[in-house]
Design an enzyme around this catalytic site. Structure first.
Site, PDB file in Angstrom:
ATOM      1  N   GLU A 145       0.749  -1.228   0.059  1.00 30.35           N
ATOM      2  CA  GLU A 145       0.085   0.099  -0.073  1.00 30.35           C
ATOM      3  C   GLU A 145       0.767   1.290  -0.079  1.00 30.35           C
ATOM      4  O   GLU A 145       0.645   2.163   1.094  1.00 30.35           O
ATOM      5  CB  GLU A 145      -1.013   0.004   1.282  1.00 30.35           C
ATOM      6  CG  GLU A 145      -2.064  -1.177   1.166  1.00 30.35           C
ATOM      7  CD  GLU A 145      -3.167  -1.122   2.090  1.00 30.35           C
ATOM      8  OE1 GLU A 145      -2.927  -0.383   3.246  1.00 30.35           O
ATOM      9  OE2 GLU A 145      -4.274  -1.396   1.941  1.00 30.35           O
TER      10      GLU A 145
ATOM     11  N   GLU B 202      -5.783  -8.396  -1.092  1.00 29.66           N
ATOM     12  CA  GLU B 202      -6.158  -8.129   0.208  1.00 29.66           C
ATOM     13  C   GLU B 202      -7.776  -7.859  -0.183  1.00 29.66           C
ATOM     14  O   GLU B 202      -8.217  -6.886  -0.662  1.00 29.66           O
ATOM     15  CB  GLU B 202      -5.640  -6.946   1.055  1.00 29.66           C
ATOM     16  CG  GLU B 202      -4.182  -7.359   1.366  1.00 29.66           C
ATOM     17  CD  GLU B 202      -3.674  -6.052   2.576  1.00 29.66           C
ATOM     18  OE1 GLU B 202      -4.768  -5.558   3.223  1.00 29.66           O
ATOM     19  OE2 GLU B 202      -2.612  -5.788   2.713  1.00 29.66           O
TER      20      GLU B 202
HETATM   21  C1  BG6 Z   1      -4.484  -2.930   4.501  1.00 36.15           C
HETATM   22  C2  BG6 Z   1      -3.175  -3.352   5.453  1.00 36.15           C
HETATM   23  O1  BG6 Z   1      -4.467  -1.622   4.884  1.00 36.15           O
HETATM   24  O2  BG6 Z   1      -5.578  -3.392   5.549  1.00 36.15           O
HETATM   25  C3  BG6 Z   1      -3.265  -4.660   6.259  1.00 36.15           C
HETATM   26  O3  BG6 Z   1      -2.470  -3.713   4.256  1.00 36.15           O
HETATM   27  C4  BG6 Z   1      -4.362  -4.245   7.239  1.00 36.15           C
HETATM   28  O4  BG6 Z   1      -1.868  -4.772   6.959  1.00 36.15           O
HETATM   29  C5  BG6 Z   1      -5.356  -4.281   6.328  1.00 36.15           C
HETATM   30  O5  BG6 Z   1      -4.347  -5.438   8.205  1.00 36.15           O
HETATM   31  C6  BG6 Z   1      -6.856  -4.208   7.156  1.00 36.15           C
HETATM   32  O6  BG6 Z   1      -6.783  -3.304   8.159  1.00 36.15           O
HETATM   33  P1  BG6 Z   1      -7.116  -3.478   9.752  1.00 36.15           P
HETATM   34  O7  BG6 Z   1      -6.709  -2.152  10.337  1.00 36.15           O
HETATM   35  O8  BG6 Z   1      -8.515  -3.992   9.876  1.00 36.15           O
HETATM   36  O9  BG6 Z   1      -6.159  -4.586   9.959  1.00 36.15           O
END
Ligand code: BG6
Length: 474
Positions: free
Chosen positions: A179, A371
């Site tokens: 990111e 993701e």
């Molecule tokens: C992304 C990141 O922003 O979102 C991850 O690459 C992160 O590291 C994921 O865990 C989800 O966000 P969160 O805050 O719910 O863990």
């Protein structure tokens, strides 16, 4: 069948959110270790509150994570049981170079990741490695100021050269920075930057951005030279930004916000800075800190594919500060057509299709969704089972849209990894209770629990999805 044979299905984690063992086998301290859980977390991740060591009275969730360091065999076996053909994970920089500027790497750290990759290969799982997922050695922050320093490029080059050489043949898919656009929102996490009193934030962030872009391009070049089989991608926190209304001013505001989001990967994919940012720099009196060879390396080191995370998207209005969305690190207004998760993250499966189309139209390169997922609280039934239908529902709707983008719109997609296939520490809040996993980990927000792993209902659902190559989503 929308997905080609060999489509990669799996899940994604980050070292600092799951490994734990923060000081095992010679590992050095990193920014991600000293980010506490609780209300001050955001101040630290955004570089406004200096915390470069453990302070009394705080809980630091990354210290133990979910102890994947000692559970990796069990965890990878569970991924294999679901049928994963890819596992996205990240390298902790400080396991390889504990301080960041040493001449020689830490052999124990190299051996650890070799064991992980070999374990994956044992099950036919392709590792997809994020070289830096929000981590930066503390020593490099204290001595050089993190990515605001040009010197970081050299340390990063050394790191990537070591990784590409050591893991040649074991790893073929790489991402340079997780990111990368998050640098502008959480500069301590994205670039190891703690602001000094009165520092010019814009200048510092964009200087660091240039350094990361040059470093990323070097990684692509070194990776290709080391092994032409390597496929190296960029990684964007994505989500096409909507205008609040069809008022032309709102549409323009959304376009500008999209530009801001794309800026880094425009450079990573096209090899040059786009005009819209060059003009902005001119207006703001910011000179890109060019050095000899930078222009050439940006051109030579363009990425092979575009990877991105997608959870939700944003809506912006030309009127600043209107009905702000307070649950996001990004600015924006509330979208009345969409619902939000318990953590206030907007849910919009259709937006995934829009985003895929926008990215593919823009870059004409294969995409990889690395993701996607729902952070939610789970309840364990008396018999130990967990009925996480809400998670299944979220993923099902997103996979449907992803299929349509491939099948009907012709978007080229290499694979899909859900975020946190095993529960892990949330990046934004430091909580364990914000769970994404198919695999439950018995651990609470304060680090208490047995760490026992168990299969949720979604585990069996995802297993079926993978087995049918995305055909059976029921
Ligand atoms: C992304 C990141 O922003 O979102 C991850 O690459 C992160 O590291 C994921 O865990 C989800 O966000 P969160 O805050 O719910 O863990």
């Amino acid at each position: 069948m929308p997905f080609q044979k060999g489509f990669l299905w799996g899940g994604a984690t980050a070292a600092n959110q799951c490994e734990g063992a923060y000081d095992a086998d010679g590992r050095g301290l990193a920014n991600v270790d000293v980010i506490p859980g609780g209300p001050e977390r955001r101040l630290v991740t955004s570089g406004k509150r200096k915390m470069l060591s453990f302070e009394d009275g705080y809980f630091y969730p990354a210290k133990q994570g979910i102890d994947l360091y000692h559970h990796y065999q069990e965890d990878i076996a569970l991924f294999a049981e679901m049928g994963f053909s890819v596992y996205r994970m990240s390298i902790a920089w400080t396991r390889i170079f504990p301080q960041g500027d040493e001449e020689e790497p830490n052999r124990a750290g190299i051996a650890f990741y070799r064991r992980i990759f070999e374990e994956c290969r044992k099950y036919g799982i392709e590792p997809l490695v994020t070289i830096t997922h929000f981590d930066c050695p503390i020593h490099l922050i204290e001595k050089y100021g993190g990515w605001r320093s040009r010197k970081m490029i050299g340390f990063y080059q050394k790191l990537v050269r070591t990784l590409f050489t050591e893991y040649k043949g074991l790893v073929r898919y790489w991402l340079t920075f997780n990111e990368i656009n998050v640098l502008f929102h959480l500069p301590f996490m994205g670039a190891g930057i703690v602001f000094e009193e009165g520092e010019d934030v814009y200048r510092t962030e964009h200087t660091a951005a240039h350094h990361e872009l040059v470093a990323s391009a070097w990684a692509v070049k070194i990776g290709h030279e080391t092994d032409p089989e390597n496929k190296i991608g960029c990684m964007l926190a994505a989500g096409t930004i909507y205008p609040a209304t069809c008022r032309p001013e709102d549409v323009l505001a959304a376009q500008k916000e999209n530009h801001r989001n794309y800026m880094m990967i425009d450079v990573q994919s096209n090899g040059t800075y786009p005009n819209y940012i060059l003009k902005e720099y001119e207006r703001n009196g910011f000179p890109i800190p060019w050095e000899e060879g930078d222009r050439e390396i940006l051109k030579e080191g363009t990425v092979d594919f575009i990877s991105f995370s997608y959870y939700s998207n944003r809506t912006v209005s030309a009127e600043e500060g209107q009905d702000p969305d307070k649950n996001s690190i990004f600015s924006g207004t509330r979208n009345p057509y969409l619902k939000a998760s318990d953590w206030g993250w907007i849910t919009d499966p259709t937006g995934l299709r829009t985003t895929m189309n926008d990215l593919y139209d823009r870059y004409r390169k294969p995409l990889f969704i690395v993701e996607n997922g729902l952070g939610a609280k789970d309840t364990v039934n008396p018999d130990g089972s967990i009925d996480d239908d809400y998670r299944i529902e979220y993923l099902r709707e997103h996979i449907r849209q992803m299929k349509t983008a491939v099948e009907e719109d012709g978007v080229e997609l290499w694979g899909y990894t859900t975020w946190g296939p095993i529960d892990l520490v949330a990046a934004s809040t430091g909580e364990m209770s914000k769970r994404y996993g198919f695999i439950y980990v018995d651990l609470d927000d304060h680090g208490n629990g047995t760490m026992k792993r168990s299969r949720k209902k979604s585990f069996f659902w995802y297993q079926k999805v993978i087995r049918s190559n995305g055909e059976d989503l029921d």
